[in-house]
Design a protein around this motif. Structure first.
Motif, PDB file in Angstrom:
ATOM      1  N   ARG A  87     -12.857   0.982  12.283  1.00 29.11           N
ATOM      2  CA  ARG A  87     -12.311   2.313  12.595  1.00 29.11           C
ATOM      3  C   ARG A  87     -10.822   2.253  12.917  1.00 29.11           C
ATOM      4  N   ALA A 135      -8.652  10.825  15.709  1.00 32.59           N
ATOM      5  CA  ALA A 135      -9.870  10.557  16.487  1.00 32.59           C
ATOM      6  C   ALA A 135     -11.102  10.931  15.668  1.00 32.59           C
ATOM      7  N   ASP A 136     -11.007  12.016  14.901  1.00 26.61           N
ATOM      8  CA  ASP A 136     -12.124  12.444  14.045  1.00 26.61           C
ATOM      9  C   ASP A 136     -12.455  11.362  13.022  1.00 26.61           C
ATOM     10  N   LYS A 145     -11.688   8.154  13.150  1.00 31.98           N
ATOM     11  CA  LYS A 145     -12.211   6.961  13.827  1.00 31.98           C
ATOM     12  C   LYS A 145     -13.698   7.120  14.156  1.00 31.98           C
ATOM     13  N   THR A 146     -14.049   8.290  14.651  1.00 32.02           N
ATOM     14  CA  THR A 146     -15.436   8.512  15.058  1.00 32.02           C
ATOM     15  C   THR A 146     -16.361   8.505  13.842  1.00 32.02           C
ATOM     16  N   SER A 167     -16.799   5.022  12.500  1.00 36.95           N
ATOM     17  CA  SER A 167     -17.634   4.260  13.419  1.00 36.95           C
ATOM     18  C   SER A 167     -19.115   4.561  13.184  1.00 36.95           C
ATOM     19  N   GLU A 168     -19.431   5.839  12.974  1.00 41.27           N
ATOM     20  CA  GLU A 168     -20.819   6.236  12.705  1.00 41.27           C
ATOM     21  C   GLU A 168     -21.324   5.623  11.403  1.00 41.27           C
TER      22      GLU A 168
END
Lengths: 111, 132
Positions: free
Chosen positions: B22, B40-41, B43-44, B47-48
């Motif tokens: 990420r 941030a969106d 990265k999240t 990550s998912e």
């Protein structure tokens, strides 16, 4: 990610620091469960003010602890949740089962 | 439309690489000046997707996860690919709160988070191995 645990009355206050994802979730889960087992506390406040990243793995950690605390007839709340993390909590309906406050003190006062 | 830049990354399905992937995606996407929230969106969502590949695709066994990031003038496209067991029922997997691993305290929110944080999410899978 690291975690700082303190007991305030019968409430365990856990300050999470760093990134909460699948990789770090297991460590946090173990720390929280071990502390709940050895102490007489039945409530929990999870402080997110120092959490710099969280994905949906965080939801699993919180809901798992919530189920354990329910068995003790305890209460659980959150503190210092930033906007990005709040969106994930809202999506998953977490606020239907536990409140979030600006600070740890407020969370303890309203416990 | 051709991408203005592209990066390919391959890594072993270790959970410590979730953060690595990420951060790489965010660093690459930074080239088109996203705001902090957009970063941030991304990265999240990454990550998912990477967590899904590791936990569900490879079921915590060792495999390779591939990530391809493509940059356009005002868009980004990220593919996360594993060659693990595949998803039997994609529609079911995408439903909020559905998880095949409640034993691992998975929340079943991975795809929902991706869908909320990105403009579009496409899932392509074949049981026993992913499509090229």
């Amino acid at each position: 990610m690291n975690i700082r645990l303190t007991n305030r009355g019968n409430t365990l206050v856990a300050v999470l620091n760093g990134e909460l994802d699948h990789h770090t979730a297991e460590y946090i889960r173990q720390k929280l469960d071990a502390e709940m087992l050895k102490s007489t506390t039945k409530n929990m406040v999870l402080d997110f003010s120092k959490v710099t990243f969280m994905d949906s793995s965080g939801i699993g950690v919180i809901m798992g602890r919530y189920k354990n605390i329910q068995k003790l007839n305890g209460k659980m709340s959150l503190a210092g949740v930033n906007e990005q993390i709040k969106r994930i909590f809202e999506m998953s309906g977490l606020f239907k089962v536990m409140p979030a406050y600006d600070s740890i003190d407020e969370a303890i006062n309203k416990m | 439309m051709n991408p203005i830049n592209e990066v390919k990354l391959e890594f072993v399905s270790k959970s410590s690489n979730e953060a690595f992937a990420r951060v790489v995606a965010a660093a690459f996407v930074s080239q088109i000046d996203p705001n902090i929230e957009e970063l941030a969106d991304v990265k999240t969502a990454v990550s998912e997707a990477v967590t899904n590949a590791i936990i569900h695709g490879y079921e915590n066994k060792t495999g390779l996860v591939k990530m391809i990031c493509k940059l356009y003038e005002d868009a980004v496209e990220i593919s996360v690919i594993d060659e693990g067991k595949g998803i039997e029922d994609i529609e079911k997997a995408r439903q909020p709160m559905f998880t095949s691993r409640p034993d691992m305290e998975r929340s079943g929110m991975g795809f929902t988070v991706m869908e909320n944080f990105m403009d579009r999410v496409e899932v392509v899978s074949e049981v026993g191995g992913v499509l090229p």
